[in-house]
Design an enzyme around this catalytic site. Structure first.
Site, PDB file in Angstrom:
ATOM      1  CB  VAL A 176      -0.936   0.018   1.230  1.00  8.79           C
ATOM      2  CG1 VAL A 176      -1.843   1.241   1.183  1.00  8.79           C
ATOM      3  CG2 VAL A 176      -1.756  -1.266   1.302  1.00  8.79           C
ATOM      4  CG  ASP A 178      -0.528   7.231   3.689  1.00  8.14           C
ATOM      5  OD1 ASP A 178      -0.993   8.203   3.076  1.00  8.14           O
ATOM      6  OD2 ASP A 178      -0.705   7.053   4.912  1.00  8.14           O
ATOM      7  N   GLY A 182       1.899  11.561   6.763  1.00  8.47           N
ATOM      8  CA  GLY A 182       1.911  12.105   8.114  1.00  8.47           C
ATOM      9  C   GLY A 182       2.917  11.402   8.995  1.00  8.47           C
ATOM     10  CB  SER A 204       6.650  17.164   7.421  1.00  6.26           C
ATOM     11  OG  SER A 204       7.044  17.346   8.766  1.00  6.26           O
ATOM     12  CB  CYS A 360     -11.219  24.658  11.344  1.00  8.28           C
ATOM     13  SG  CYS A 360      -9.899  25.449  10.398  1.00  8.28           S
TER      14      CYS A 360
END
Length: 389
Positions: A176, A178, A182, A204, A360
């Protein structure tokens, strides 16, 4: 103890007694949302500086947020205040030169091109892993939870990760990808719960560092890499959760081309993104400056045009109201853990982060924004795709 704005009672009293420049105009707009100046209800705003009105009239949403950061006004229920402002659709009328300038920049430049791809990582996600570890769930999922049968944030995010796996049919041994992984929470989950292998890419450095530590010993590879650099590999499934908001309209077609190139025949791609009710090439000026630089939330039209003949939409699931609940859970955890964080972050940051999370939440509560999960296939699933909820 939570930090609070410095109150200047004499200024507040002054603002009440005098016909302050700009106040009637601001007061009239707020009245349409049933929000009062210095009222006694939780969603009413408390003004501490009389110059607030002119400042807001000159800079609208950017000035409104910056003034809150600087303690010029407060609100006991900021989320509900923003909900009322958005529900009254005041955002459609109050536009500043900042919005016009951002539109011009977005049309003339590729704000999310390769040379700028790492800006959002450096500005937002690299603020400090301690902040996100304090605020997020055990899996460190920084996107909408799935609250259908959940009572806690951990339960909602676990349910969301499992929902994704069931929607795309992850099996033991599957590989998989991604895109925008994150801190590796999804890949960690599929490895532990489904026996799958995974590759994750992020822009990041802090995310990559912690994701590698969290996935150590698992069949998971974390790369500090732009999605456009993915070459020569194929995967049984691809997911991208909460990253598409950083891709930008000029790059949507490239993004989907990359994903299709990486996906094996018969594989499924799950895209989760915040959705905008209207088509735009920019985002709110305050969010752009302080939270997510160069971000753009896609509309239905923009997604449909970019998907074109690249993918068949097998399923489109909207659970936008769940983001309101998720943001409020993040806010409570942030406040509860502030004592441990404030050695690295000052009061201005506290107020900025508070405004971010609660405004938000109000936007999702007003249904101005949605949260979409799309299940996409390159050529259409043979037979019948069964939607999973």
């Amino acid at each position: 103890m939570q930090p609070s704005a410095k109150k200047t009672s004499s200024r507040s009293a002054n603002a009440e007694r005098k016909n302050v420049t700009g106040r009637p105009a601001v007061q009239g707009l707020l009245a349409r949302a049933d929000v009062r100046i210095n009222g006694d209800r939780p969603w009413d705003i408390q003004v501490h500086y009389r110059d607030l009105y002119q400042r807001v009239l000159a800079g609208w949403s950017l000035a409104f947020g910056e003034a809150y950061m600087e303690g010029w006004w407060d609100c006991a229920a900021l989320d509900e205040c923003v909900h009322r402002l958005m529900a009254a659709r005041l955002h459609e009328e109050v536009r500043s030169w900042h919005v016009a300038w951002n539109v011009v920049k977005a049309k003339l430049m590729n704000l999310q091109g390769r040379s700028r791809a790492h800006q959002v990582g450096e500005h937002h996600y690299d603020r400090g892993n301690d902040l996100f570890e304090a605020m997020l769930d055990v899996h460190m999922v920084y996107s909408c939870g799935y609250w259908r049968r959940a009572e806690t944030l951990d339960e909602a995010q676990t349910a969301k990760l499992d929902l994704i796996c069931r929607k795309i049919g992850v099996e033991p041994g599957d590989r998989v990808l991604d895109v925008g992984c994150g801190w590796g929470g999804f890949l960690q989950f599929v490895a532990e719960e489904y026996g799958a292998r995974g590759v994750g890419v992020t822009v990041s450095e802090e995310q990559a560092r912690l994701a590698r530590a969290r996935c150590e010993g698992m069949p998971v590879e974390i790369r500090l890499e732009d999605y456009r650099d993915l070459q020569g590999e194929s995967f049984d499934h691809v997911v991208s959760v909460g990253m598409f908001e950083h891709v930008g309209p000029k790059n949507y077609e490239t993004f989907f081309d990359v994903v299709r190139r990486c996906l094996k025949p018969g594989g499924l791609f799950l895209l989760e993104t915040i959705g905008n009710e209207s088509t735009s090439v920019t985002t709110d000026p305050w969010i752009d400056k302080y939270i997510f630089p160069n971000g753009t939330i896609p509309s239905v039209v923009q997604l449909a045009e970019a998907l074109g003949e690249r993918f068949v939409i097998e399923d489109w699931h909207n659970f936008g109201p769940d983001y309101d609940r998720t943001l409020m859970a993040w806010y409570r955890r942030f406040v509860d853990r502030w004592e441990a964080l404030k050695g690295r972050y000052d009061e201005r940051f506290y107020r900025m982060w508070t405004f971010y999370l609660l405004s938000c939440a109000g936007s999702f509560r007003a249904r101005h924004n949605q949260n979409w999960q799309l299940v996409l296939s390159p050529g259409g699933v043979g037979g019948d795709y069964r939607s999973v909820r």
